[in-house]
Design an enzyme around this catalytic site. Sequence first.
Site, mmCIF file in Angstrom:
data_model
loop_
_atom_site.group_PDB
_atom_site.id
_atom_site.type_symbol
_atom_site.label_atom_id
_atom_site.label_comp_id
_atom_site.label_asym_id
_atom_site.label_seq_id
_atom_site.Cartn_x
_atom_site.Cartn_y
_atom_site.Cartn_z
ATOM 1 N N ASP A 171 0.869 -1.173 0.000
ATOM 2 C CA ASP A 171 0.000 0.000 0.000
ATOM 3 C C ASP A 171 0.910 1.228 0.000
ATOM 4 O OD1 ASP A 171 -1.774 2.026 0.464
ATOM 5 O OD2 ASP A 171 -2.489 1.272 2.397
ATOM 6 N N ASP A 209 -17.587 4.122 0.346
ATOM 7 C CA ASP A 209 -16.276 3.824 0.925
ATOM 8 C C ASP A 209 -16.438 3.540 2.426
ATOM 9 O OD1 ASP A 209 -13.460 3.696 1.325
ATOM 10 O OD2 ASP A 209 -13.115 5.129 -0.285
ATOM 11 N N ASP A 230 -10.581 -3.482 -0.604
ATOM 12 C CA ASP A 230 -9.444 -2.567 -0.604
ATOM 13 C C ASP A 230 -8.454 -3.054 0.464
ATOM 14 O OD1 ASP A 230 -7.878 -0.367 -1.104
ATOM 15 O OD2 ASP A 230 -9.305 1.115 -0.380
ATOM 16 N N ARG A 232 -7.814 -4.203 -4.941
ATOM 17 C CA ARG A 232 -6.627 -3.383 -5.174
ATOM 18 C C ARG A 232 -5.384 -4.263 -5.288
ATOM 19 N NH1 ARG A 232 -5.157 1.514 -1.190
ATOM 20 N NH2 ARG A 232 -4.322 -0.182 0.076
ATOM 21 N N ASP A 275 -4.309 4.296 -5.426
ATOM 22 C CA ASP A 275 -4.472 5.691 -5.020
ATOM 23 C C ASP A 275 -3.588 6.618 -5.847
ATOM 24 O OD1 ASP A 275 -6.197 4.579 -3.271
ATOM 25 O OD2 ASP A 275 -4.874 4.714 -1.528
ATOM 26 N N HIS A 282 -13.369 8.506 -8.741
ATOM 27 C CA HIS A 282 -13.184 8.347 -7.293
ATOM 28 C C HIS A 282 -12.427 9.562 -6.787
ATOM 29 C CE1 HIS A 282 -12.922 6.512 -3.477
ATOM 30 N NE2 HIS A 282 -11.745 5.928 -3.587
#
Lengths: 421, 922
Positions: free
Chosen positions: B263, B409, B522, B581, B597, B655
């Site tokens: 991440d 979300d 996610d 993701r 992201d 998004h």
Amino acid sequence: MRFHILVIALFCCGSAESRKVRGISSSYKRFYREKKSFLCIDGSKLIPFEQVNDDYCDCADGSDEPGTSACPRGRFYCTNLGFRPHYIPSSRVNDGICDCCDASDEYNSHVRCQNTCWNLGQRERAFVEGQMRTLDEGLRLKQQLIEEGVLLWREKQAQLRELQQVAEDLQIKLEEHRRKKHEADRFKEQTLRALKGEDSAVKPENTLLNRNKDESIAPDEVKAEVVPVHGEERRLSDDEAGIKDAHGAPGTMSSEDPHLKAADRVAEWEATNLKKVEEAYETVNMEISDLQKKLDIDYGTDWEFLFLNGQCYKLTVYEYLYTLCPFSHITQKSTAGTEVSLGVWGMWAEPAKNRYNQMIYENGEPCWQGGSRSTTVTLTCGTETALRSVKEPSKCQYIMDFQTPVACQPVLKQRGVHSEL
Amino acid sequence: MAPVLVLWLAVCLGATWAVDRGNFKTCDQSAFCKRQRALKPGESPYRALLETMELTNTRLTLQLINDNNKVRLLLELYRLQGNITRVKINELKPLKPRYEVPDVLIRDPPTEPLSVLSQDENGVVLSLGAESQRVIVSVRPFRLDIMEGHDVLMSLNSRGLLAFEHLRMRKDTQADPEAENKEEADAANQAETTKEEEEKAEEGMWEETFKSHSDSKPNGPSSISLDFSLPGVEHVYGIPEHADDLKLKTTDNGDPYRLYNLDVFQYELYNPMALYGAVPVMLAHNAQRTTGIFWLNAAETWVDISSNTAGKTVFGKMLDYVQGSSEIPQTDVRWISESGIIDVFIMLGPTAKHVFSQYASLTGTQSFPPLASLGYHQCRWNYNDQEDVRSVDAGFDEYDIPYDFIWLDIEHTDGKRYFTWDPHKFATPKEMLQGLVEKRRKMVAIVDPHIKVDSNYKIHNEIRSRGFYIKNKDGGDYEGWCWPGNAGYPDFTRADMRAWWASMFAYDQYEGSMENLYTWNDMNEPSVFNGPEVTMHKDAVHGAWEHRDVHNLYGLYVQMATADGLVQRSGGVERPFVLTRAFFAGSQRYGAVWTGDNAAEWDHLKISIPMCLSLGLVGISFCGADVGGFFKSPSPELLVRWYQTGAYQPFFRAHAHLDTPRREPWLFGPENTALIREAVRQRYTFLPYWYQQFYHAYRTGEPVMRPLWVEYPQDPATFAVDDEFLIGQNLLVHPVTEEGSRGVTAYLPGKEEVWFDIHTFQKHNGAQNLYIPVTMSSIPVFQRGGSIIPRKMRVRRSSSCMEHDPYTLFVALNARGLAEGELYIDDGHTFNYEKKEFIYRRLSFSNHVLSSVNLVPDSHFTTNSWIERIVIIGSSKPAKVTLKTADGNESQLEFDFDASMSVVTVRKPGMNAGADWTVTLQ
């Protein structure tokens, strides 16, 4: 223009009775009288009349398919008897979703739409009636508030004048005190110089201490004045002071001299007085500027919003208590107790049709990713003044719905239910 | 505490908009990578022991010995169906079993017979089937060469970088009497141990620290490495996920490409750092051949690429060519993984499409998504409450912009407890979902794999009581920080855990869920805010294995279990939709992925193309980037351009980050609203084509969004193109990705091809760079001459609303007056297509006749859709147009002819889309 003439020409020659063409309003019926041909309303194309509403788009303006979904730019007329007629985009014809309350848009789809126009009409009428009542009541209250506003405005103006008078008075007083202080300072200086210098011919001229109007200063007088300043223990006899003056260092000597002490005391006294007057003057001026700032705010054409200044309105939403103090500031307090500013009074939002429709509060608590919190308050007509809702659509940008009779506008009254009834 | 917080705030606020590289390891900071990379090409210490060779019908086994330490390895070689060679290398007698990746291959790959062609003391030659393909096994040093005729296609260990860190006893535990007994019992073992002692214990073998995190490494060093040489290859692709160009770069002067699901906060572009997903598959291409390497290993992996031509200028290459002295260009690749075994599938093509099908035969194809999921998705962190959802939904109707899914979300949950709803903001979720049902729209809610440690939370209690959490090295439940605070991580590598997780999606378990609620996974790298590199400690324990062994697989398992849940809740009837993701090889079977992201920057818009192209090449077709950019706030121009680009990429979702201002399409003034509306509407007109492409991807494994070189493999001009792409074979898209652009130069490939502007029908010849002037409304898209594309021109509120709408066929003729295409129709949402409940037809135009023929005669499906219009582009004017239906009826059709663009538009032929018919132009 040309095509209008052409259309009319076509009408003259046709004789067939017009059949019901789906999806058009009565005012457009004249374009759709059954003939051999149909001219697109924009005049761009002439097509056989069978091609009207045949589920294929021939006209660029969509006018040949008012009752189907064939044209991308077409529109379908919901007659909605009992309610309000309106247009929907052609793409909503037979899409499986009931759009017209008379169900006319779903004539060939799997959904069964109920005709809900009558109920909707009832509800709308009841709603509009309610709104009308609210508006009437709101306007009545608004009138009161306007009257109160005018009174308040006058009151504030009077208050301002009064304050200004006080300020003027204080100004005079201030000048007098400045003069007195100046004199006291000069006297003190002279005394000091007299003490320091060998030539004591220059006798300090103390007009201030000579309250008994004779030429000499009575030690008692000085002493009496000194007591509250130095306290009991520090009190010295004149002799002691004299001895000290004679033998001590010049600095010590001068501070202990009774004349000087008296002069010092007087200077101090005058300084204190001056400070008091200055403070009073400043306070009054601040009040004036506060009041002026308040009065500079645009409270509407009739000062109808003036009464809001000084009030605060609260609303709890989930875990937060919001407080709106119109023309001042907005805060948010969490149940945990921390209070955050959501902005201070900025301005009326300019571009709106109605100038007094939205307030902007800005420069609140800074945000995590830069910028600061701000709030837009929308004013709506209601019979009471209250904060109705608070939302935060984007981080740190709040919107509030604030209801008040003064937001009621007479123009609203002209709107009503347009119905084919 | 306070000063620490202030410091932390200062660091966070003061940081520039870029990744904090210090949070992530370089090769030098990853002990095994550093050790492996210290080995330089040279003579391999490995020798093949021919006397140990065993050949069954399908398998060859052979021992290898490392002459330095005498440790023996076992080589297995398989010939797999479809021109694939599998090479497995493990320790002959590992101290304990080494991890072999399960659940990625869809089955045991079917084998084909292998035979020995010749053998002597220097090696063995094996036949790889009929195509004159051979494998040469050389003995000393050990190497493998795969040949076709006289050409070497690929060599393994030709640079001597095969390195296998065998498992060993820890030195300070040798005094352990049990261990001693063991050694005495096995003389051979002892001999090896003696050798082993000669090896230097290097730093980081038994323990490693990074920042404040320590990795206990109870198994010691276990890494593996192998090199591959690709003669004649200058272009390699794949090994996503990296924010980098389509054509992979050489790594000699920097770090290797890293594959380790992470991440990465505010990732940087154009570098080989690891991102959220990993697919260890590389494609190698030259004008003659495409091959692929699939390195099946789920541990942290690094890939080095070097090339003998990389440093040369174009002039230098030309000089070589003129002088005829050119050495053959060659690309060398080296794979390094931290644990597990070497298990590599060499896909020999010979074309890219063969490689796609070879890879699909191993790991499966793209799942066939519900049609609605190919529409537009409106997402934001977060839609605040039900009223917010209702008003955004209404906004789309007010501004007449279609959309299919609105997303929620993490803030929709009750305190980040997934499967729950915030009791105030989402008090009546079914009411909300019903509201969407009435608009024929759908919703996606997030379900992340980190579970709040809270004894009042049902999901946590169940996982804990069933012992389903991943364990820490000391045996307790592993806990880390994520959105809910302290969280546990379910062990998705366990089949029983996945079955339980899937059961949580049942309508009676997931309260407030309905048929039109789908799921988003996610943070499944997994993301652990306070873990090393923001992920899980490698010494965490999954049953018999360490997290180290399974790391890159975790995200795949999460999506697998979730997708199973969505299938099961409908009794196996409905197709799932799950966005993930993190991903791995095989993730294509479970749904969609997005590029994580990103940020509202022009470069991020640009990189979305190579990032999705790279994923498509390795099987994952359902890819998209956050439209508008996740972090930061886009200018209206950037937002519009992003919509225009996203409308032509497979997964089309806007998004935005919580801290950014709202950006629903109508918030930027009427002009921008109109531009965005138009882009989204274009998407919806092409939905039949997109759907057909996904059906094709599901059938073949070919990417939906594909690089030009896949279709024009012999044209070197296409090899590095990544600012434009193809959708299927027939649409070429060159989105505008430059700020203030007044024109783009698109390369139109194919000497024989003609391309038609889809908006104006203007014709352009292939094999040229075409300058296209652009305005804000331009989206340069071209239809290939020779293709037929069915579209639905009646754009409605959602794809479901368009289900029964008629088709317009866009027939673009090639230079020979021919065109071909397909028409695929089914119910759009169930698995009934598996029972052939579909319409699948071939449309072809030749000799002035357009015909529709059933491709699958035993298929059965009926549709209300009909053909409302046929647009024939590049045609001369016919005298008349005749329709002939299956029953023999003939009728004359009306048509228009546009002489300026040579376009015939046939008016309302009206036949059912499922019928046989011909339309003749005379």
